[in-house]
Motif scaffolding. Structure first.
Motif, PDB file in Angstrom:
ATOM      1  N   PHE A   1      35.257  26.652 106.928  1.00 27.80           N
ATOM      2  CA  PHE A   1      34.113  26.690 105.750  1.00 27.80           C
ATOM      3  C   PHE A   1      33.724  25.243 105.791  1.00 27.80           C
ATOM      4  O   PHE A   1      34.019  24.230 105.905  1.00 27.80           O
ATOM      5  CB  PHE A   1      34.991  26.795 104.396  1.00 27.80           C
ATOM      6  CG  PHE A   1      34.436  27.109 102.948  1.00 27.80           C
ATOM      7  CD1 PHE A   1      32.958  27.530 103.050  1.00 27.80           C
ATOM      8  CD2 PHE A   1      35.008  26.433 101.836  1.00 27.80           C
ATOM      9  CE1 PHE A   1      32.439  27.252 101.864  1.00 27.80           C
ATOM     10  CE2 PHE A   1      34.312  26.834 100.675  1.00 27.80           C
ATOM     11  CZ  PHE A   1      33.028  27.363 100.715  1.00 27.80           C
ATOM     12  N   TYR A   2      32.398  25.295 105.822  1.00 22.79           N
ATOM     13  CA  TYR A   2      31.405  24.249 105.442  1.00 22.79           C
ATOM     14  C   TYR A   2      30.615  24.330 104.253  1.00 22.79           C
ATOM     15  O   TYR A   2      30.167  25.244 103.793  1.00 22.79           O
ATOM     16  CB  TYR A   2      30.265  23.835 106.755  1.00 22.79           C
ATOM     17  CG  TYR A   2      29.291  24.647 106.899  1.00 22.79           C
ATOM     18  CD1 TYR A   2      28.153  24.648 105.931  1.00 22.79           C
ATOM     19  CD2 TYR A   2      29.250  25.928 107.859  1.00 22.79           C
ATOM     20  CE1 TYR A   2      26.969  25.407 106.358  1.00 22.79           C
ATOM     21  CE2 TYR A   2      28.177  26.819 107.855  1.00 22.79           C
ATOM     22  CZ  TYR A   2      27.057  26.426 107.067  1.00 22.79           C
ATOM     23  OH  TYR A   2      26.060  27.260 107.197  1.00 22.79           O
ATOM     24  N   PHE A   3      30.684  23.205 103.335  1.00 15.38           N
ATOM     25  CA  PHE A   3      30.056  23.473 101.975  1.00 15.38           C
ATOM     26  C   PHE A   3      29.599  21.687 101.689  1.00 15.38           C
ATOM     27  O   PHE A   3      29.831  20.829 102.400  1.00 15.38           O
ATOM     28  CB  PHE A   3      31.128  23.817 101.194  1.00 15.38           C
ATOM     29  CG  PHE A   3      32.406  23.224 100.823  1.00 15.38           C
ATOM     30  CD1 PHE A   3      32.385  22.192  99.893  1.00 15.38           C
ATOM     31  CD2 PHE A   3      33.331  23.406 101.760  1.00 15.38           C
ATOM     32  CE1 PHE A   3      33.601  21.563  99.935  1.00 15.38           C
ATOM     33  CE2 PHE A   3      34.453  22.816 101.617  1.00 15.38           C
ATOM     34  CZ  PHE A   3      34.679  21.933 100.616  1.00 15.38           C
ATOM     35  N   GLN A   4      28.960  21.649 100.392  1.00 14.14           N
ATOM     36  CA  GLN A   4      28.410  20.424  99.960  1.00 14.14           C
ATOM     37  C   GLN A   4      29.269  20.179  98.720  1.00 14.14           C
ATOM     38  O   GLN A   4      29.387  21.014  97.744  1.00 14.14           O
ATOM     39  CB  GLN A   4      27.109  20.620  99.764  1.00 14.14           C
ATOM     40  CG  GLN A   4      26.446  20.618 101.255  1.00 14.14           C
ATOM     41  CD  GLN A   4      24.870  20.732 101.139  1.00 14.14           C
ATOM     42  OE1 GLN A   4      24.260  21.613 100.578  1.00 14.14           O
ATOM     43  NE2 GLN A   4      23.826  19.546 101.609  1.00 14.14           N
ATOM     44  N   ASN A   5      29.604  18.667  98.591  1.00 14.03           N
ATOM     45  CA  ASN A   5      30.446  18.551  97.267  1.00 14.03           C
ATOM     46  C   ASN A   5      29.498  17.960  96.482  1.00 14.03           C
ATOM     47  O   ASN A   5      28.606  16.947  96.413  1.00 14.03           O
ATOM     48  CB  ASN A   5      31.218  17.281  97.930  1.00 14.03           C
ATOM     49  CG  ASN A   5      32.341  16.689  96.795  1.00 14.03           C
ATOM     50  OD1 ASN A   5      32.056  16.932  95.503  1.00 14.03           O
ATOM     51  ND2 ASN A   5      32.958  15.882  97.236  1.00 14.03           N
ATOM     52  N   PRO A   6      29.680  18.851  95.334  1.00 10.55           N
ATOM     53  CA  PRO A   6      28.630  18.646  94.052  1.00 10.55           C
ATOM     54  C   PRO A   6      28.909  17.041  93.320  1.00 10.55           C
ATOM     55  O   PRO A   6      27.801  16.709  92.787  1.00 10.55           O
ATOM     56  CB  PRO A   6      28.735  19.694  93.313  1.00 10.55           C
ATOM     57  CG  PRO A   6      30.160  20.263  93.450  1.00 10.55           C
ATOM     58  CD  PRO A   6      30.491  19.893  95.033  1.00 10.55           C
ATOM     59  N   GLY A   7      30.242  16.709  93.654  1.00 14.68           N
ATOM     60  CA  GLY A   7      30.346  15.530  93.024  1.00 14.68           C
ATOM     61  C   GLY A   7      30.302  14.043  93.671  1.00 14.68           C
ATOM     62  O   GLY A   7      30.335  13.135  93.254  1.00 14.68           O
ATOM     63  N   ALA A   8      29.701  14.488  94.905  1.00 14.82           N
ATOM     64  CA  ALA A   8      29.173  13.289  95.977  1.00 14.82           C
ATOM     65  C   ALA A   8      28.211  13.951  96.915  1.00 14.82           C
ATOM     66  O   ALA A   8      28.305  14.074  97.939  1.00 14.82           O
ATOM     67  CB  ALA A   8      30.477  12.728  96.684  1.00 14.82           C
TER      68      ALA A   8
ATOM     69  N   ALA B   1      33.051  24.876 117.581  1.00 14.83           N
ATOM     70  CA  ALA B   1      31.733  24.971 118.185  1.00 14.83           C
ATOM     71  C   ALA B   1      30.721  25.738 117.141  1.00 14.83           C
ATOM     72  O   ALA B   1      29.447  25.496 117.114  1.00 14.83           O
ATOM     73  CB  ALA B   1      31.887  25.939 119.089  1.00 14.83           C
ATOM     74  N   ALA B   2      31.312  26.918 116.326  1.00 13.00           N
ATOM     75  CA  ALA B   2      30.235  27.565 115.387  1.00 13.00           C
ATOM     76  C   ALA B   2      29.825  26.525 114.393  1.00 13.00           C
ATOM     77  O   ALA B   2      28.757  26.432 113.800  1.00 13.00           O
ATOM     78  CB  ALA B   2      31.017  28.663 114.860  1.00 13.00           C
ATOM     79  N   LEU B   3      30.882  25.704 113.639  1.00 13.09           N
ATOM     80  CA  LEU B   3      30.460  24.857 112.748  1.00 13.09           C
ATOM     81  C   LEU B   3      29.508  23.927 113.179  1.00 13.09           C
ATOM     82  O   LEU B   3      28.556  23.620 112.297  1.00 13.09           O
ATOM     83  CB  LEU B   3      31.926  24.260 112.308  1.00 13.09           C
ATOM     84  CG  LEU B   3      32.701  24.971 111.549  1.00 13.09           C
ATOM     85  CD1 LEU B   3      34.030  23.869 111.116  1.00 13.09           C
ATOM     86  CD2 LEU B   3      32.186  25.028 109.971  1.00 13.09           C
ATOM     87  N   GLU B   4      29.660  23.277 114.419  1.00 11.29           N
ATOM     88  CA  GLU B   4      28.787  22.202 114.907  1.00 11.29           C
ATOM     89  C   GLU B   4      27.307  22.882 114.960  1.00 11.29           C
ATOM     90  O   GLU B   4      26.358  22.101 114.689  1.00 11.29           O
ATOM     91  CB  GLU B   4      29.252  21.651 116.085  1.00 11.29           C
ATOM     92  CG  GLU B   4      28.449  20.457 116.497  1.00 11.29           C
ATOM     93  CD  GLU B   4      28.959  19.974 117.894  1.00 11.29           C
ATOM     94  OE1 GLU B   4      28.515  18.710 118.150  1.00 11.29           O
ATOM     95  OE2 GLU B   4      29.659  20.635 118.658  1.00 11.29           O
ATOM     96  N   ALA B   5      27.455  23.971 115.698  1.00 11.65           N
ATOM     97  CA  ALA B   5      25.951  24.635 115.621  1.00 11.65           C
ATOM     98  C   ALA B   5      25.397  24.891 114.400  1.00 11.65           C
ATOM     99  O   ALA B   5      24.215  24.480 114.131  1.00 11.65           O
ATOM    100  CB  ALA B   5      26.117  25.931 116.408  1.00 11.65           C
ATOM    101  N   ALA B   6      26.143  25.294 113.242  1.00 11.69           N
ATOM    102  CA  ALA B   6      25.622  25.549 111.933  1.00 11.69           C
ATOM    103  C   ALA B   6      25.062  24.452 111.279  1.00 11.69           C
ATOM    104  O   ALA B   6      24.043  24.142 110.851  1.00 11.69           O
ATOM    105  CB  ALA B   6      26.417  26.305 111.095  1.00 11.69           C
ATOM    106  N   LEU B   7      25.996  23.241 111.521  1.00 14.27           N
ATOM    107  CA  LEU B   7      25.202  22.011 111.093  1.00 14.27           C
ATOM    108  C   LEU B   7      24.287  21.199 111.771  1.00 14.27           C
ATOM    109  O   LEU B   7      23.596  20.531 110.804  1.00 14.27           O
ATOM    110  CB  LEU B   7      26.634  21.091 110.828  1.00 14.27           C
ATOM    111  CG  LEU B   7      27.824  21.526 110.172  1.00 14.27           C
ATOM    112  CD1 LEU B   7      29.175  20.551 110.498  1.00 14.27           C
ATOM    113  CD2 LEU B   7      27.500  21.458 108.632  1.00 14.27           C
ATOM    114  N   ARG B   8      24.253  21.346 112.947  1.00 12.62           N
ATOM    115  CA  ARG B   8      23.042  21.063 113.670  1.00 12.62           C
ATOM    116  C   ARG B   8      21.856  21.404 113.091  1.00 12.62           C
ATOM    117  O   ARG B   8      20.679  21.047 113.035  1.00 12.62           O
ATOM    118  CB  ARG B   8      23.396  20.561 115.168  1.00 12.62           C
ATOM    119  CG  ARG B   8      24.295  19.808 115.726  1.00 12.62           C
ATOM    120  CD  ARG B   8      24.509  19.547 116.841  1.00 12.62           C
ATOM    121  NE  ARG B   8      25.304  18.717 117.532  1.00 12.62           N
ATOM    122  CZ  ARG B   8      25.395  17.351 117.757  1.00 12.62           C
ATOM    123  NH1 ARG B   8      24.203  16.832 117.141  1.00 12.62           N
ATOM    124  NH2 ARG B   8      26.172  16.773 117.933  1.00 12.62           N
ATOM    125  N   GLY B   9      21.874  22.742 113.059  1.00 14.16           N
ATOM    126  CA  GLY B   9      20.719  23.591 112.555  1.00 14.16           C
ATOM    127  C   GLY B   9      20.399  23.337 111.143  1.00 14.16           C
ATOM    128  O   GLY B   9      19.235  23.376 110.706  1.00 14.16           O
TER     129      GLY B   9
END
Length: 324
Positions: A70-77, A104-112
């Motif tokens: 799971f990748y997500f963004q921390n609303p408190g930071a 590998a899938a996470l890294e590709a998504a984050l780079r995108g």
């Protein structure tokens, strides 16, 4: 294919029928951080509702979910190019490439998404996880302690004098259940203001950012895991001066401590200990047997309170950062 061959691992976005399996795989890999399928789905929906970037991925072998990420963004930071990660593979399927495929899938998504960096937690005694992260360029910095208190053996007698002293000063604890029943005016807004105040000085890996009322209401007040009788506010002269919260995941009977904090003018006077005692009693009244909490290793005041109360620390977890 001979009897020793391993089925190929395939990674892709989670499908509607896979939430429970994804949560079970993650919880099996990280039993100290349990999550249910409904909770995982809710977190993903919240992120999207706040217009953050988030996605749940699963690793499959022969159409069976064996891991999740799971990748997500921390609303408190919050930072538009910084992300938080979670990744787990069922212990009986580790070493077969699922973790590598998920990363590998996470890294590709984050780079995108033009990510600047990403963080993930791993216990320092988990050599598999720490080695996995180190090989992929993650560097550990901030350390946290998860601690647990056995509610069945806790003795509050040594704190009677403290409680009597604070009561004499006019300080009392009120639960969210009581506050709502009393019809306290502007309650949600006051709770948001209190949390926004006390969280400013909490040590963390990345700088704190303001938590909007919308996020606070959805992520805290409307969280099905929140125990209303364990959301306690310390009050003095009609003013809110401190808070603590208790949650319980569908995936575990343990009680989980949320944010415990006191306004600056009241720190060092026993209010945080009073809140902790109130949470312990609330947990006991709910039939709980164990409370868990976590604190940054440099949060010396809160660690000292927990130690005195009898919380026992697990091996530290480390926040690992990957810079892109």
């Amino acid at each position: 294919m001979n009897q020793f061959a391993v089925a190929e691992v395939e990674v892709g976005p989670i499908e509607a029928h896979e939430w429970d399996a994804a949560a079970q795989a993650y919880t099996a890999a990280l039993p100290d951080d349990p999550v249910s399928g409904a909770e995982l789905r809710r977190r993903d929906e919240e992120q999207r509702g706040w217009n953050y970037h988030a996605e749940v991925l699963v690793a499959r072998q022969n159409a069976e979910v064996i891991g999740s990420a799971f990748y997500f963004q921390n609303p408190g930071a919050y930072h538009p190019q910084r992300f938080t990660l979670e990744l787990g593979v069922r212990p009986d399927r580790q070493g077969q490439g699922a973790g590598a495929a998920l990363w590998a899938a996470l890294e590709a998504a984050l780079r995108g998404l033009n990510a600047e960096s990403a963080r993930i937690l791993a216990r320092e005694d988990n050599e598999v996880a720490t080695g996995f992260l180190a090989r992929r360029g993650f560097v550990g910095d901030k350390r946290y302690f998860t601690s647990a208190l056995d509610l069945t053996t806790f003795d509050a007698a040594p704190y009677q004098a403290l409680e009597a002293r604070l009561a004499a000063q006019g300080i009392r604890l009120r639960s969210l259940t009581e506050l709502r029943a009393a019809g306290a005016p502007d309650l949600d807004a006051r709770l948001h203001a209190l949390m926004s105040d006390v969280r400013q000085d909490v040590p963390r890996a990345d700088p704190a950012t303001p938590l909007s009322f919308e996020v606070f209401k959805e992520a805290v007040l409307e969280d099905p895991a929140l125990l209303l009788g364990g959301y306690l506010v310390a009050e003095h002269g009609g003013q809110f001066i401190g808070q603590t919260t208790l949650f319980r995941s569908e995936a575990s009977p343990d009680l989980l401590t949320g944010l415990t904090g006191v306004t600056r003018d009241w720190r060092g006077k026993g209010v945080a200990t009073l809140l902790k005692l109130g949470a312990i009693r609330a947990g006991q009244a709910m039939g709980g047997t164990l409370i868990r909490t976590d604190n940054a290793s440099d949060n010396a005041p809160m660690l000292a309170i927990n130690d005195r109360l009898g919380f026992v620390r697990d091996p530290a977890s480390v926040s690992y950062q990957r810079v892109f």
